[in-house]
Design an enzyme around this catalytic site. Structure first.
Site, mmCIF file in Angstrom:
data_model
loop_
_atom_site.group_PDB
_atom_site.id
_atom_site.type_symbol
_atom_site.label_atom_id
_atom_site.label_comp_id
_atom_site.label_asym_id
_atom_site.label_seq_id
_atom_site.Cartn_x
_atom_site.Cartn_y
_atom_site.Cartn_z
ATOM 1 N N ARG A 239 0.739 -1.286 0.166
ATOM 2 C CA ARG A 239 0.097 -0.179 0.007
ATOM 3 C C ARG A 239 0.850 1.128 -0.292
ATOM 4 O O ARG A 239 1.882 0.847 0.075
ATOM 5 C CB ARG A 239 -1.064 0.175 1.617
ATOM 6 N N GLU B 58 -2.860 8.056 -4.094
ATOM 7 C CA GLU B 58 -3.347 7.260 -5.335
ATOM 8 C C GLU B 58 -4.847 7.784 -6.090
ATOM 9 O O GLU B 58 -5.325 8.471 -4.512
ATOM 10 C CB GLU B 58 -3.248 5.621 -4.567
ATOM 11 N N HIS C 65 -1.048 0.025 -9.989
ATOM 12 C CA HIS C 65 -1.768 -0.805 -8.596
ATOM 13 C C HIS C 65 -1.989 -1.424 -9.550
ATOM 14 O O HIS C 65 -3.128 -2.327 -10.029
ATOM 15 C CB HIS C 65 -2.692 0.236 -8.087
#
Ligand code: DGY
Length: 332
Positions: free
Chosen positions: A239, A268, A286
């Site tokens: 993450r 993000e 991602h």
């Protein structure tokens, strides 16, 4: 028994859609853009179940607006988008999708790690620009991976898959986690348990496989980068906020570390333009688990969790089992 009403915030792959549509009254958000928060809150209000993505927060606000909700199933292994204690408080089962994306995510981490070490993005950009003058002896010399030391932070399923791959590349593997795994696993994967500091001091490549929690937020920051080798790379497919992006930028620009391979970002979908401008940083959007096979399996796991709950079975990947204590699931 009436069929449970399920809100699904994205169209699902056919096998998962079929399984759900057979047993539930489904409502899909099918627009090309993510479901706006207001729309999500409005649509979930009369639903028994929610299947959501990691970009959607299931928090106190949502739960208090969805009095019928019995289950929130995120189509991701990471579940930092679900407030688990709020779900438990509202007696909502929370589920994720572990076990089906380990190889695919480890493949992604491996791919971007190699790309960073061997300067793949830089090389391809040069070739495509039409300005490559042809082979030269000292051109685009990167770093070898084979024979080097890999430091794995977080030795769950995906971290272990990295260790398995490292064996094939004749790497020395160090790992760190809150708990040590059994000696059988360690010897099978040729992985040595070491302190977090030793990971930093000794690794040539450090790959992150921890969930995002209050403890892992900014686990990699100014202090951490200062302890790494100047020739080392950091690889993040976990993450974004596990890495302090400003500190990473500073560490790379000042030569404290050699570079980074990033599939996830602190803010993000925003990525620092300064980071994007660096040649020694490989970036992907991602895509850790993004193979058709794996994403289909993830959708199936989420669907199966919902179906199980309303059939009175325990959802196979339930995160908060305490919600089911003494209960049988029925839709009202
Ligand atoms: C996850 O599952 O948590 C990933 O980030 C998306 O595959």
């Amino acid at each position: 028994m009436p069929r449970p009403k399920v809100l699904i915030t994205h169209s699902l792959f056919e096998p998962a859609r079929k399984a759900l549509d057979e047993k539930c009254d489904t409502e899909y958000w099918t627009a090309a853009t993510h479901i706006p928060r207001a729309e999500l809150l409005m649509r979930v209000a009369d639903k028994d179940a929610l299947i959501c993505l990691l970009t959607e927060k299931v928090d106190e606000e949502l739960l208090s607006k969805a009095p019928r909700l019995r289950i929130a199933a995120t189509v991701s292994v990471g579940y930092d988008n679900l407030d688990i204690s709020a779900c438990t408080h509202h007696k909502v089962a929370a589920t994720n999708t572990p076990g089906v994306l380990d190889d695919t995510t480890a493949d992604t981490a491996w791919m971007i790690m190699m790309a960073a070490a061997r300067r793949l993005s830089e090389a391809e950009t040069w070739l495509r620009s039409g300005t490559w003058p042809g082979w030269d002896l000292d051109q685009l010399c990167g770093a070898d991976i084979w024979g080097k030391t890999l430091g794995i932070v977080g030795f769950g399923r995906i971290g272990r898959e990295m260790a398995r791959r490292a064996k094939g590349f004749r790497m020395r593997t160090l790992y760190h986690d809150a708990a040590r795994v059994g000696s059988e696993i360690e010897s099978k994967l040729a992985a040595e348990f070491v302190s977090f500091d030793r990971i930093l001091f000794e690794s040539d490549f450090i790959t992150l496989h921890v969930p995002l929690t209050a403890q892992t937020h900014h686990l990699f920051g100014t202090k951490t980068f200062a302890q790494m080798k100047p020739t080392a790379y950091v690889v993040n497919t976990s993450r974004g906020p596990v890495v302090d992006e400003a500190a990473l930028l500073e560490a790379i620009k000042s030569g404290k570390i050699a570079g980074a391979a990033l599939d996830v970002f602190e803010f993000e979908p925003k990525v620092s333009p300064e980071l994007l401008a660096l040649k020694n940083v490989v970036v992907t959007p991602h895509i850790g688990s993004a193979s058709l096979e794996t994403r289909t399996k993830m959708a199936l796991v989420a669907a199966d969790n919902v179906i199980a709950l309303f059939e009175g079975r325990r959802p196979p990947t339930l995160i908060n089992p305490e919600v089911l204590a003494g209960q049988t699931a029925t839709s009202s």
